[in-house]
Design a protein around this motif. Sequence first.
Motif, PDB file in Angstrom:
ATOM      1  N   VAL A 632      -8.780  73.035 -23.190  1.00  0.00           N
ATOM      2  CA  VAL A 632      -8.268  74.265 -23.814  1.00  0.00           C
ATOM      3  C   VAL A 632      -7.059  73.956 -24.681  1.00  0.00           C
ATOM      4  O   VAL A 632      -6.926  74.460 -25.803  1.00  0.00           O
ATOM      5  CB  VAL A 632      -7.903  75.307 -22.732  1.00  0.00           C
ATOM      6  N   VAL A 633      -6.168  73.106 -24.167  1.00  0.00           N
ATOM      7  CA  VAL A 633      -4.976  72.710 -24.916  1.00  0.00           C
ATOM      8  C   VAL A 633      -5.362  72.003 -26.219  1.00  0.00           C
ATOM      9  O   VAL A 633      -4.812  72.284 -27.285  1.00  0.00           O
ATOM     10  CB  VAL A 633      -4.083  71.794 -24.037  1.00  0.00           C
ATOM     11  N   ILE A 634      -6.333  71.090 -26.129  1.00  0.00           N
ATOM     12  CA  ILE A 634      -6.770  70.366 -27.319  1.00  0.00           C
ATOM     13  C   ILE A 634      -7.439  71.314 -28.312  1.00  0.00           C
ATOM     14  O   ILE A 634      -7.177  71.276 -29.521  1.00  0.00           O
ATOM     15  CB  ILE A 634      -7.727  69.224 -26.943  1.00  0.00           C
ATOM     16  N   ALA A 635      -8.311  72.188 -27.810  1.00  0.00           N
ATOM     17  CA  ALA A 635      -9.006  73.141 -28.681  1.00  0.00           C
ATOM     18  C   ALA A 635      -8.013  74.067 -29.369  1.00  0.00           C
ATOM     19  O   ALA A 635      -8.176  74.414 -30.552  1.00  0.00           O
ATOM     20  CB  ALA A 635     -10.014  73.956 -27.869  1.00  0.00           C
ATOM     21  N   ASN A 636      -6.973  74.462 -28.649  1.00  0.00           N
ATOM     22  CA  ASN A 636      -5.948  75.326 -29.244  1.00  0.00           C
ATOM     23  C   ASN A 636      -5.245  74.601 -30.386  1.00  0.00           C
ATOM     24  O   ASN A 636      -4.984  75.190 -31.453  1.00  0.00           O
ATOM     25  CB  ASN A 636      -4.928  75.727 -28.173  1.00  0.00           C
ATOM     26  N   ALA A 637      -4.950  73.313 -30.188  1.00  0.00           N
ATOM     27  CA  ALA A 637      -4.299  72.540 -31.251  1.00  0.00           C
ATOM     28  C   ALA A 637      -5.214  72.345 -32.444  1.00  0.00           C
ATOM     29  O   ALA A 637      -4.758  72.323 -33.596  1.00  0.00           O
ATOM     30  CB  ALA A 637      -3.857  71.186 -30.702  1.00  0.00           C
ATOM     31  N   MET A 638      -6.507  72.241 -32.184  1.00  0.00           N
ATOM     32  CA  MET A 638      -7.450  72.008 -33.282  1.00  0.00           C
ATOM     33  C   MET A 638      -7.545  73.199 -34.231  1.00  0.00           C
ATOM     34  O   MET A 638      -8.040  73.069 -35.354  1.00  0.00           O
ATOM     35  CB  MET A 638      -8.830  71.658 -32.723  1.00  0.00           C
TER      36      MET A 638
END
Length: 666
Positions: A632-638
């Motif tokens: 979720v953290v990575i997807a949010n940054a993407m």
Amino acid sequence: MNRLQKWVYGNWSVPVVSGVLIIISFALQWLGGGVANLTVSPQWWLDAGSHATHASAVFTLGDVFMIAAAAVAGYGIVVKAVRALIAKVIGIDLLVSVAAIGAVIIGNFWEAAAVTFLFAVGHALEAATLNKTRSALAELVAVAPDSATVVRDGQQQEVPAAQVRMGEIVLVKNGAKVPVDGQVVSGTGAIDEASITGESIPVEKSKGGQVFAGTVSRGGFLQVLATGIGADTTLARIIHRVEEAQDAKARTQAFIDRFSGWYTPAVMVLALVAGLVSGDVVLALTLLVIGCPGALVISIPVAIVAGIGRAARNGILIKGGEFLETSAKISAVAVDKTGTLTEGRPQLTDVVVLDSTLERSEVLRWAAAAEAGSEHPLARPILDTAQAEGVGPHGIPGSVTPVPGKGIVSDVDGRRVLIGNPPLLLQYGVVDDGSAAQAAESLAAEGKTPMIVAVDDKVIGVVAVADQIRQDAPEMVARLHRAGVEKVVMLTGDTRLVAEAIGKATGIDEIHASLLPEDKLDVVAQLQQEGHTIAMVGDGVNDAPALATANIGVAMGAAGSAVAVETADIALMGDNLLKLPEAIGLAKRTVSVMRQNIAIALITVVLLLAGVFAGGVTMSIGMLVHEASVLVVIANAMRLLRNARGSTAMPKSERTSGTAAQQVNA
């Protein structure tokens, strides 16, 4: 390396093999757990949760496959944990290793396999999505040309781009990538410079024009003299700078790293205490798993990588995470006038005759003769006009003495010629009846730079030079305000009247005129004392002191300047003013994502801890939620990789030609 080898050494081989072993284990248990029983010696500690009892361990074949699954997925984790311990680092891998090994010891094979398998899957997904956040850098590398067509011994030869020699003539045909930085010596063409400047509209190139490696010809034929090859090209410098910037740590990231250095050992102590107090080993191991700070550790770097990558794709180079964070706090922007708010190409607009015995051409001739030895940028338009009208000077004046802030004094054919402002006349005792000062004031009010011309002790006229306001300057100021910038300040060495004319046309909030380079530094320092975080936009020469003092130094049109690319905190590769508010807006979005990611990571850990003590959260569930939070953290940054709403393209209403009111000084 063949396809099989790539898969074996890839990120997905371990979780796939581990997953297959888990499936086999479940299948064997479903078919009948007693397919085969294995008695194992030496004795096994079956009940480590309370009092240990010695007994021979009895495994089903399904258990063997489950242990194998945990071993396959956990081997790499344990190796990393040991290496980290050798380096005196207690990390996430150690928490997972201890939890998995402990689960095997107490006979909880499914939990051990599930924890290691989920961690391996999470690692593979993390690697895949992190690669996407670095996609902008991959795109930059991809645009690097592989080959070049050069002229050697009078013949066209195709050679690897890395083998082009400095000073060679390179041929750029329609559809081909430009393999070097260079100067056009012949031909015309349209070059797509999006890979360098972020601008999608092709730029017309002709003799004398500059081209960059990695750009693409969209029409025409060019012969280019190679002036930058290999690692000395603008593209190579951009790639190098982006690599460094994406790896540079922001202040928040440094704090999180220090926090993790204490947090991870604290989790181990908490798990140990909980296990000892409760007598429940499973509880202690579960706490180890759900306490993993994976999402917290990755929350900042993934946002920085995505933010800097997005900026680079749009022709904006940000020096690193620290500067990205600082840019998000910018509350005031100081801009140089010449070449920033204006086009930087002044033209002579007026020649006012104040001596009735002279003609316009004679006033222009004296002014041009005086300026012939001057290095001031306003000298060129006077000289160009004089040459065009046939009254240009021949040779150079006998002497030229610059008077800082006032003008110049020249010796022309034995006569003293002054060209400058009223204080210059006063300094040299030239009497003005008021007509020169009045004419100069009237021209300045129109946004022009007036210069009084006096020969010996007599005023003969006034010449005026003007530059055009950039069409996107007013829109830039408006967008800066929308991006949260409280104050846009103009710093200029020009007169107050001229500066006010530009300020009124562009919407500038505060004007500081008649400044020397050190005065600009003082203004920036004063704004900082008022509590502002300052970005200074300048040409890096006479603005160097102010650029060094500002919190963020911004270089515009940096594609042609290796120094600007390497030293500016923010380098705008193109000459588009609207890239500045875009950079600030992107910085604010990135910092917002960083904060969201930290919140997601901390809330996940708190909820999992509550779930463990309330009951219902097992090791496998904890690891599943933990890995989900990382993704979720990575997807949010993407999300940062997407373009923000709004474009840097100039509004149609502002693409019309400038009016007379937009004529301003250099």
